[in-house]
Design an enzyme around this catalytic site. Structure first.
Site, PDB file in Angstrom:
ATOM      1  N   CYS A  19      29.458 -15.875 -31.052  1.00 27.19           N
ATOM      2  CA  CYS A  19      30.697 -16.386 -30.468  1.00 27.19           C
ATOM      3  C   CYS A  19      31.105 -15.595 -29.230  1.00 27.19           C
ATOM      4  O   CYS A  19      31.710 -16.147 -28.303  1.00 27.19           O
ATOM      5  CB  CYS A  19      31.824 -16.346 -31.497  1.00 27.19           C
ATOM      6  SG  CYS A  19      31.601 -17.514 -32.849  1.00 27.19           S
ATOM      7  N   THR A  20      30.780 -14.309 -29.210  1.00 28.43           N
ATOM      8  CA  THR A  20      31.091 -13.509 -28.025  1.00 28.43           C
ATOM      9  C   THR A  20      30.343 -14.048 -26.811  1.00 28.43           C
ATOM     10  O   THR A  20      30.906 -14.164 -25.717  1.00 28.43           O
ATOM     11  CB  THR A  20      30.730 -12.029 -28.264  1.00 28.43           C
ATOM     12  OG1 THR A  20      31.515 -11.535 -29.362  1.00 28.43           O
ATOM     13  CG2 THR A  20      31.022 -11.183 -27.030  1.00 28.43           C
TER      14      THR A  20
END
Length: 223
Positions: free
Chosen positions: A48-49
């Site tokens: 997700c980063t």
């Protein structure tokens, strides 16, 4: 059968949430814009980063399409602010913000994924290891939904492509064929009679030959 939860054509719940840009009500946040809502299992996850870093870099591309982006997970706004420093965006990136708490009916966005939100008693919902993309039109209705496993990063080139397709359908009355990309020919919707199509698409309408000899695949250069 469709998954339980929000279905294509349904209106988005008008939830309230605390975000990195203050408290919002979702319909007011969207205003007259299109909206993309990303659910995340939680903050600081590696996949997700990378996604939010890409989203931040594409902020101008989404903005010129009149699209607002909002990302949701169950962590605190303070965690969101800390996370935003990792992927390099902040309040100045007006088209992107992270949300914390979705109350009550907002969980209906995806009961199947149990993604995003808190109950009225402030107990976080249990998250499944998945991530979802919702695209809403200016009418606040769901136009597209994609569900990914948390281990597969979302393809932002594809998300931009489907937004372009959805907007062409909304504004130009055309559909996009398999593997379409911006600049390719588009398809005249089947409900439009030939005579109207000729008036509406001055660049011309052509058909593709099929083994059956039928002429229902009608194309025109992208308006």
């Amino acid at each position: 059968a469709a998954m339980p939860g929000l279905l294509l054509g349904d209106e988005a719940p008008n939830f309230e949430a605390e975000t990195t840009q203050g408290r919002i009500r979702f319909h007011d946040f969207l205003g007259d814009s299109w909206g993309i809502l990303f659910s995340h299992p939680r903050d600081f996850t590696p996949v997700c980063t990378t996604e939010l870093g890409r989203a931040a870099k594409l902020a101008a591309e989404f903005s010129k399409r009149n699209v607002k982006m909002i990302a949701l997970s169950i962590d605190s706004v303070q965690d969101h602010l800390s996370w935003s420093k990792v992927w390099g965006t902040g309040r100045h990136e007006g088209s992107l913000c992270c949300c914390l708490a979705l109350k009550g009916g907002a969980a209906g966005l995806s009961r199947s994924s149990r993604a995003v939100g808190q109950t009225s008693s402030a107990q976080p919902l249990t998250l499944s290891p998945c991530a979802q993309v919702f695209v809403f039109g200016p009418d606040k209705k769901l136009k597209l939904s994609i569900l990914y496993p948390a281990t597969t990063g979302r393809n932002f080139d594809e998300i931009l492509r489907v937004v372009d397709s959805l907007q062409l359908t909304a504004y130009k009355k055309v559909a996009t064929p398999v593997d379409w990309k911006p600049g390719d020919s588009v398809m005249v919707v089947p409900t439009l009679p030939d005579e109207e199509a000729k008036k509406l698409f001055p660049k011309g309408v052509f058909t593709k030959d099929l083994p059956s000899g039928k002429k229902y695949l009608r194309y025109t250069p992208q308006p």
